[in-house]
Design a protein around this motif. Structure first.
Motif, PDB file in Angstrom:
ATOM      1  N   LYS A 296      -2.829 -31.415 -15.264  1.00  0.00           N
ATOM      2  CA  LYS A 296      -4.195 -31.666 -15.712  1.00  0.00           C
ATOM      3  C   LYS A 296      -4.452 -30.865 -16.984  1.00  0.00           C
ATOM      4  O   LYS A 296      -3.965 -29.737 -17.133  1.00  0.00           O
ATOM      5  N   THR A 297      -5.252 -31.437 -17.886  1.00  0.00           N
ATOM      6  CA  THR A 297      -5.646 -30.681 -19.069  1.00  0.00           C
ATOM      7  C   THR A 297      -6.853 -29.822 -18.728  1.00  0.00           C
ATOM      8  O   THR A 297      -7.472 -29.985 -17.665  1.00  0.00           O
ATOM      9  N   GLU A 298      -7.215 -28.959 -19.644  1.00  0.00           N
ATOM     10  CA  GLU A 298      -8.360 -28.079 -19.398  1.00  0.00           C
ATOM     11  C   GLU A 298      -9.663 -28.856 -19.235  1.00  0.00           C
ATOM     12  O   GLU A 298     -10.640 -28.325 -18.713  1.00  0.00           O
ATOM     13  N   PHE A 299      -9.680 -30.120 -19.665  1.00  0.00           N
ATOM     14  CA  PHE A 299     -10.876 -30.950 -19.517  1.00  0.00           C
ATOM     15  C   PHE A 299     -10.753 -31.917 -18.345  1.00  0.00           C
ATOM     16  O   PHE A 299     -11.546 -32.858 -18.233  1.00  0.00           O
ATOM     17  N   GLY A 300      -9.748 -31.685 -17.498  1.00  0.00           N
ATOM     18  CA  GLY A 300      -9.604 -32.479 -16.284  1.00  0.00           C
ATOM     19  C   GLY A 300      -8.898 -33.809 -16.460  1.00  0.00           C
ATOM     20  O   GLY A 300      -8.861 -34.627 -15.532  1.00  0.00           O
ATOM     21  N   GLU A 301      -8.330 -34.051 -17.624  1.00  0.00           N
ATOM     22  CA  GLU A 301      -7.610 -35.308 -17.843  1.00  0.00           C
ATOM     23  C   GLU A 301      -6.246 -35.274 -17.164  1.00  0.00           C
ATOM     24  O   GLU A 301      -5.631 -34.204 -17.019  1.00  0.00           O
ATOM     25  N   ASP A 302      -5.770 -36.448 -16.777  1.00  0.00           N
ATOM     26  CA  ASP A 302      -4.438 -36.594 -16.198  1.00  0.00           C
ATOM     27  C   ASP A 302      -3.426 -36.528 -17.326  1.00  0.00           C
ATOM     28  O   ASP A 302      -3.315 -37.447 -18.136  1.00  0.00           O
ATOM     29  N   TYR A 303      -2.677 -35.424 -17.391  1.00  0.00           N
ATOM     30  CA  TYR A 303      -1.761 -35.230 -18.514  1.00  0.00           C
ATOM     31  C   TYR A 303      -0.626 -36.251 -18.507  1.00  0.00           C
ATOM     32  O   TYR A 303      -0.114 -36.618 -19.574  1.00  0.00           O
ATOM     33  N   LEU A 304      -0.251 -36.737 -17.342  1.00  0.00           N
ATOM     34  CA  LEU A 304       0.834 -37.727 -17.286  1.00  0.00           C
ATOM     35  C   LEU A 304       0.422 -39.049 -17.939  1.00  0.00           C
ATOM     36  O   LEU A 304       1.296 -39.806 -18.384  1.00  0.00           O
ATOM     37  N   ARG A 305      -0.859 -39.311 -18.031  1.00  0.00           N
ATOM     38  CA  ARG A 305      -1.314 -40.501 -18.755  1.00  0.00           C
ATOM     39  C   ARG A 305      -1.255 -40.265 -20.258  1.00  0.00           C
ATOM     40  O   ARG A 305      -1.107 -41.208 -21.037  1.00  0.00           O
ATOM     41  N   ILE A 306      -1.381 -39.020 -20.654  1.00  0.00           N
ATOM     42  CA  ILE A 306      -1.303 -38.658 -22.073  1.00  0.00           C
ATOM     43  C   ILE A 306       0.151 -38.587 -22.514  1.00  0.00           C
ATOM     44  O   ILE A 306       0.539 -39.122 -23.554  1.00  0.00           O
ATOM     45  N   ASN A 307       0.955 -37.895 -21.715  1.00  0.00           N
ATOM     46  CA  ASN A 307       2.382 -37.727 -22.001  1.00  0.00           C
ATOM     47  C   ASN A 307       3.153 -37.922 -20.695  1.00  0.00           C
ATOM     48  O   ASN A 307       3.231 -37.002 -19.887  1.00  0.00           O
ATOM     49  N   PRO A 308       3.711 -39.103 -20.475  1.00  0.00           N
ATOM     50  CA  PRO A 308       4.405 -39.386 -19.222  1.00  0.00           C
ATOM     51  C   PRO A 308       5.567 -38.435 -18.926  1.00  0.00           C
ATOM     52  O   PRO A 308       5.978 -38.310 -17.771  1.00  0.00           O
ATOM     53  N   LYS A 309       6.085 -37.741 -19.957  1.00  0.00           N
ATOM     54  CA  LYS A 309       7.153 -36.759 -19.724  1.00  0.00           C
ATOM     55  C   LYS A 309       6.627 -35.553 -18.948  1.00  0.00           C
ATOM     56  O   LYS A 309       7.394 -34.834 -18.320  1.00  0.00           O
ATOM     57  N   GLY A 310       5.323 -35.316 -19.064  1.00  0.00           N
ATOM     58  CA  GLY A 310       4.699 -34.249 -18.296  1.00  0.00           C
ATOM     59  C   GLY A 310       4.958 -32.848 -18.800  1.00  0.00           C
ATOM     60  O   GLY A 310       4.637 -31.874 -18.123  1.00  0.00           O
ATOM     61  N   GLN A 311       5.528 -32.722 -19.989  1.00  0.00           N
ATOM     62  CA  GLN A 311       5.840 -31.416 -20.546  1.00  0.00           C
ATOM     63  C   GLN A 311       5.061 -31.185 -21.837  1.00  0.00           C
ATOM     64  O   GLN A 311       4.525 -32.122 -22.432  1.00  0.00           O
ATOM     65  N   VAL A 312       5.011 -29.942 -22.268  1.00  0.00           N
ATOM     66  CA  VAL A 312       4.464 -29.612 -23.581  1.00  0.00           C
ATOM     67  C   VAL A 312       5.646 -29.234 -24.477  1.00  0.00           C
ATOM     68  O   VAL A 312       6.704 -28.844 -23.973  1.00  0.00           O
ATOM     69  N   PRO A 313       5.452 -29.378 -25.789  1.00  0.00           N
ATOM     70  CA  PRO A 313       4.253 -29.805 -26.498  1.00  0.00           C
ATOM     71  C   PRO A 313       4.153 -31.326 -26.605  1.00  0.00           C
ATOM     72  O   PRO A 313       5.143 -32.040 -26.466  1.00  0.00           O
ATOM     73  N   ALA A 314       2.945 -31.758 -26.893  1.00  0.00           N
ATOM     74  CA  ALA A 314       2.685 -33.130 -27.316  1.00  0.00           C
ATOM     75  C   ALA A 314       1.650 -33.044 -28.430  1.00  0.00           C
ATOM     76  O   ALA A 314       0.722 -32.240 -28.347  1.00  0.00           O
ATOM     77  N   LEU A 315       1.856 -33.821 -29.460  1.00  0.00           N
ATOM     78  CA  LEU A 315       0.951 -33.784 -30.613  1.00  0.00           C
ATOM     79  C   LEU A 315       0.343 -35.164 -30.810  1.00  0.00           C
ATOM     80  O   LEU A 315       1.055 -36.141 -31.068  1.00  0.00           O
ATOM     81  N   LEU A 316      -0.983 -35.238 -30.641  1.00  0.00           N
ATOM     82  CA  LEU A 316      -1.715 -36.480 -30.887  1.00  0.00           C
ATOM     83  C   LEU A 316      -2.066 -36.520 -32.367  1.00  0.00           C
ATOM     84  O   LEU A 316      -2.786 -35.652 -32.870  1.00  0.00           O
ATOM     85  N   LEU A 317      -1.543 -37.523 -33.051  1.00  0.00           N
ATOM     86  CA  LEU A 317      -1.764 -37.642 -34.490  1.00  0.00           C
ATOM     87  C   LEU A 317      -3.093 -38.320 -34.772  1.00  0.00           C
ATOM     88  O   LEU A 317      -3.669 -39.005 -33.911  1.00  0.00           O
ATOM     89  N   ASP A 318      -3.575 -38.159 -35.990  1.00  0.00           N
ATOM     90  CA  ASP A 318      -4.841 -38.780 -36.384  1.00  0.00           C
ATOM     91  C   ASP A 318      -4.779 -40.302 -36.253  1.00  0.00           C
ATOM     92  O   ASP A 318      -5.800 -40.953 -36.038  1.00  0.00           O
ATOM     93  N   SER A 319      -3.579 -40.867 -36.376  1.00  0.00           N
ATOM     94  CA  SER A 319      -3.390 -42.315 -36.267  1.00  0.00           C
ATOM     95  C   SER A 319      -3.506 -42.810 -34.831  1.00  0.00           C
ATOM     96  O   SER A 319      -3.584 -44.011 -34.588  1.00  0.00           O
ATOM     97  N   GLY A 320      -3.489 -41.873 -33.867  1.00  0.00           N
ATOM     98  CA  GLY A 320      -3.489 -42.244 -32.461  1.00  0.00           C
ATOM     99  C   GLY A 320      -2.100 -42.230 -31.852  1.00  0.00           C
ATOM    100  O   GLY A 320      -1.949 -42.351 -30.633  1.00  0.00           O
ATOM    101  N   ASP A 321      -1.078 -42.099 -32.695  1.00  0.00           N
ATOM    102  CA  ASP A 321       0.293 -41.995 -32.191  1.00  0.00           C
ATOM    103  C   ASP A 321       0.505 -40.642 -31.527  1.00  0.00           C
ATOM    104  O   ASP A 321      -0.121 -39.642 -31.919  1.00  0.00           O
ATOM    105  N   MET A 322       1.388 -40.605 -30.535  1.00  0.00           N
ATOM    106  CA  MET A 322       1.736 -39.365 -29.842  1.00  0.00           C
ATOM    107  C   MET A 322       3.169 -39.004 -30.180  1.00  0.00           C
ATOM    108  O   MET A 322       4.072 -39.841 -30.122  1.00  0.00           O
ATOM    109  N   LEU A 323       3.369 -37.751 -30.535  1.00  0.00           N
ATOM    110  CA  LEU A 323       4.706 -37.251 -30.827  1.00  0.00           C
ATOM    111  C   LEU A 323       5.018 -36.153 -29.822  1.00  0.00           C
ATOM    112  O   LEU A 323       4.193 -35.250 -29.600  1.00  0.00           O
ATOM    113  N   THR A 324       6.180 -36.233 -29.178  1.00  0.00           N
ATOM    114  CA  THR A 324       6.603 -35.201 -28.233  1.00  0.00           C
ATOM    115  C   THR A 324       7.933 -34.620 -28.696  1.00  0.00           C
ATOM    116  O   THR A 324       8.529 -35.111 -29.658  1.00  0.00           O
TER     117      THR A 324
END
Length: 201
Positions: free
Chosen positions: A36-64
């Motif tokens: 879970k993120t600090e705001f209660g979001e399901d992190y696996l929906r954000i990054n299915p790998k479930g690990q950090v780091p993950a970088l959400l780009l301004d374009s909406g793309d996710m880079l891990t």
């Protein structure tokens, strides 16, 4: 941009690079146990790998994957010289350093952080890490940074894993160049700011 991180984890490396690059970003802390993120979001929906780091780009793309993220960030600000230009041999040496840290050092710490690992295996892992750190000590006795006279993204990553060595109280007293290097990196304003933001100072 938004960096998903856990304090002191390998996400510290891109956090440092973001600050060294002077880029605009926000942080969102992740509890890796609950995913879970600090705001209660399901992190696996954000990054299915479930690990950090993950970088959400301004374009909406996710880079891990930290090694990919720091190269991307460095390329956004070529004037900061955080990595050598693409196509140069120096660039490949930087990638060489990043991969050595990722495969031999970062992954080498896994047995030391995993509950229930037999003591004999922990000792074997520690001895292997110390051999790798000795190689770096030799290299850093001749240079201030991994790529010579200039701080690079590889230094942000090595500093991060060295933090773990000190946290686990590994004996690095026989590696003076590595200890001086650690203090040199820790004194950088961007590094100090990243540590403070993660509550590590």
């Amino acid at each position: 941009m938004k960096l998903y991180y856990k304090p002191g984890a390998c996400s510290l490396s891109p956090h440092i690079v973001l600050r060294e690059a002077g880029l605009d970003f926000t942080l969102e802390r992740v509890d890796l146990a609950s995913k879970k993120t600090e705001f209660g979001e399901d992190y696996l929906r954000i990054n299915p790998k479930g690990q950090v780091p993950a970088l959400l780009l301004d374009s909406g793309d996710m880079l891990t994957e930290g090694v990919a993220i720091v190269q991307y960030l460095a390329d956004q600000v070529p004037d900061r010289n955080l990595i050598a230009p693409a196509g140069t041999l120096a660039r490949y040496h930087a990638i060489e350093s990043l991969n050595f840290i990722a495969t031999e050092l970062h992954k080498g710490f896994s047995p030391l952080f995993t509950p229930g690992v037999p003591e004999a295996y922990q000792k074997m892992a520690t001895d292997r890490l110390l051999r790798h750190f000795a190689l770096l000590d030799t290299q850093l006795s001749e240079h201030d940074y991994l790529q010579g006279s200039r701080f690079s993204v590889a230094d942000a990553y090595l500093f991060t894993v060295l933090n773990w060595a000190f946290m686990l109280k590994l004996d690095l007293s026989h590696l003076p160049a590595l200890q001086r290097y650690y203090q040199r990196i820790a004194a950088r304003p961007a590094v100090a700011a990243a540590l403070a933001a993660e509550g590590l100072q």
